[in-house]
Design a protein around this motif. Structure first.
Motif, PDB file in Angstrom:
ATOM      1  N   SER A  22       0.826  -1.209   0.000  1.00 40.38           N
ATOM      2  CA  SER A  22       0.000   0.000   0.000  1.00 40.38           C
ATOM      3  C   SER A  22       0.859   1.258   0.000  1.00 40.38           C
ATOM      4  O   SER A  22       0.436   2.304  -0.486  1.00 40.38           O
ATOM      5  N   ILE A  23       2.077   1.157   0.534  1.00 42.08           N
ATOM      6  CA  ILE A  23       3.006   2.291   0.519  1.00 42.08           C
ATOM      7  C   ILE A  23       3.413   2.612  -0.919  1.00 42.08           C
ATOM      8  O   ILE A  23       3.584   3.767  -1.285  1.00 42.08           O
ATOM      9  N   PHE A  24       3.530   1.567  -1.720  1.00 38.92           N
ATOM     10  CA  PHE A  24       3.960   1.719  -3.109  1.00 38.92           C
ATOM     11  C   PHE A  24       2.790   1.629  -4.079  1.00 38.92           C
ATOM     12  O   PHE A  24       2.955   1.229  -5.230  1.00 38.92           O
ATOM     13  N   ILE A  25       1.611   2.010  -3.627  1.00 40.52           N
ATOM     14  CA  ILE A  25       0.385   1.885  -4.424  1.00 40.52           C
ATOM     15  C   ILE A  25       0.472   2.653  -5.741  1.00 40.52           C
ATOM     16  O   ILE A  25      -0.096   2.228  -6.741  1.00 40.52           O
ATOM     17  N   ASN A  26       1.197   3.763  -5.758  1.00 47.33           N
ATOM     18  CA  ASN A  26       1.299   4.561  -6.977  1.00 47.33           C
ATOM     19  C   ASN A  26       2.336   4.033  -7.954  1.00 47.33           C
ATOM     20  O   ASN A  26       2.436   4.518  -9.070  1.00 47.33           O
ATOM     21  N   LEU A  27       3.099   3.040  -7.513  1.00 47.47           N
ATOM     22  CA  LEU A  27       4.096   2.429  -8.382  1.00 47.47           C
ATOM     23  C   LEU A  27       3.375   1.479  -9.337  1.00 47.47           C
ATOM     24  O   LEU A  27       2.506   0.716  -8.914  1.00 47.47           O
ATOM     25  N   PRO A  28       3.693   1.533 -10.624  1.00 51.43           N
ATOM     26  CA  PRO A  28       3.035   0.619 -11.571  1.00 51.43           C
ATOM     27  C   PRO A  28       3.218  -0.842 -11.149  1.00 51.43           C
ATOM     28  O   PRO A  28       4.242  -1.220 -10.572  1.00 51.43           O
ATOM     29  N   GLU A  29       2.229  -1.651 -11.460  1.00 51.10           N
ATOM     30  CA  GLU A  29       2.209  -3.058 -11.053  1.00 51.10           C
ATOM     31  C   GLU A  29       3.461  -3.813 -11.510  1.00 51.10           C
ATOM     32  O   GLU A  29       4.020  -4.600 -10.754  1.00 51.10           O
ATOM     33  N   ASN A  30       3.913  -3.542 -12.743  1.00 53.40           N
ATOM     34  CA  ASN A  30       5.098  -4.259 -13.231  1.00 53.40           C
ATOM     35  C   ASN A  30       6.338  -3.941 -12.395  1.00 53.40           C
ATOM     36  O   ASN A  30       7.207  -4.781 -12.209  1.00 53.40           O
ATOM     37  N   LYS A  31       6.433  -2.749 -11.873  1.00 54.79           N
ATOM     38  CA  LYS A  31       7.569  -2.374 -11.035  1.00 54.79           C
ATOM     39  C   LYS A  31       7.434  -2.969  -9.634  1.00 54.79           C
ATOM     40  O   LYS A  31       8.417  -3.371  -9.030  1.00 54.79           O
ATOM     41  N   ARG A  32       6.193  -3.036  -9.146  1.00 54.69           N
ATOM     42  CA  ARG A  32       5.983  -3.677  -7.853  1.00 54.69           C
ATOM     43  C   ARG A  32       6.298  -5.164  -7.942  1.00 54.69           C
ATOM     44  O   ARG A  32       6.795  -5.754  -6.996  1.00 54.69           O
TER      45      ARG A  32
END
Length: 116
Positions: A22-32
Motif C-alpha cells: 500500500s506504501i507503493f500503491i502509486n508504483l506501476p504493477e510491473n515495477k511492484r
C-alpha cells in the motif's frame, strides 16, 4: 506477542505484505512485481522481529547461565537473533528503496525519451 502458530504468522506476514504494497500503491504493477520477493522477505523479517522483541521483553536480553558450580550472565539467543535480523532488515529496506528509486529513474528517462 506470544509465539503465534504457523497459520497466524502467515496471516501476519500477509498483512505486512499488504501494508508495504500500500506504501507503493502509486508504483506501476510491473515495477511492484520486480520488488515482490524483497517485499515478502521484509514482511517476514518484520514479523520475526516482533516475536523476538516480545521474547526479549519477557525474558530479558541476558540470563544467568548455570552449569555445575559455574555461573555467568550470557546474552539471550533471542537478542542475538534480533540484532542479526535487524541488521539484515535495515539492509533489505535500503535495497528496496534503492530498487524503487532506480525503477523510477528508469521510468523518468523513458518518459523524457517519449517527449522528444
Amino acid at each position: 506477542m506470544a509465539k503465534p502458530s504457523r497459520k497466524a504468522q502467515d496471516e501476519l506476514i500477509q498483512k505486512e505484505i499488504d501494508r508495504i504494497n500500500s506504501i507503493f500503491i502509486n508504483l506501476p504493477e510491473n515495477k511492484r512485481e520486480v520488488a515482490k520477493e524483497l517485499i515478502e522477505r521484509i514482511a517476514f523479517m518484520t514479523i520475526q522481529l516482533e516475536i523476538l522483541e516480545e521474547t526479549i521483553k519477557t525474558k530479558g536480553p541476558t540470563y544467568l547461565f548455570k552449569q555445575g558450580n559455574q555461573k555467568m550472565l550470557i546474552e539471550n539467543p533471542a537478542q542475538k537473533s534480533y540484532n542479526t535480523t535487524m541488521n539484515r532488515y535495515t539492509s533489505a529496506y535500503d535495497k528496496l528503496f534503492t530498487l524503487i528509486d532506480k525503477l523510477n529513474e528508469k521510468n523518468s528517462d523513458e518518459d523524457e525519451t517519449e517527449d522528444i
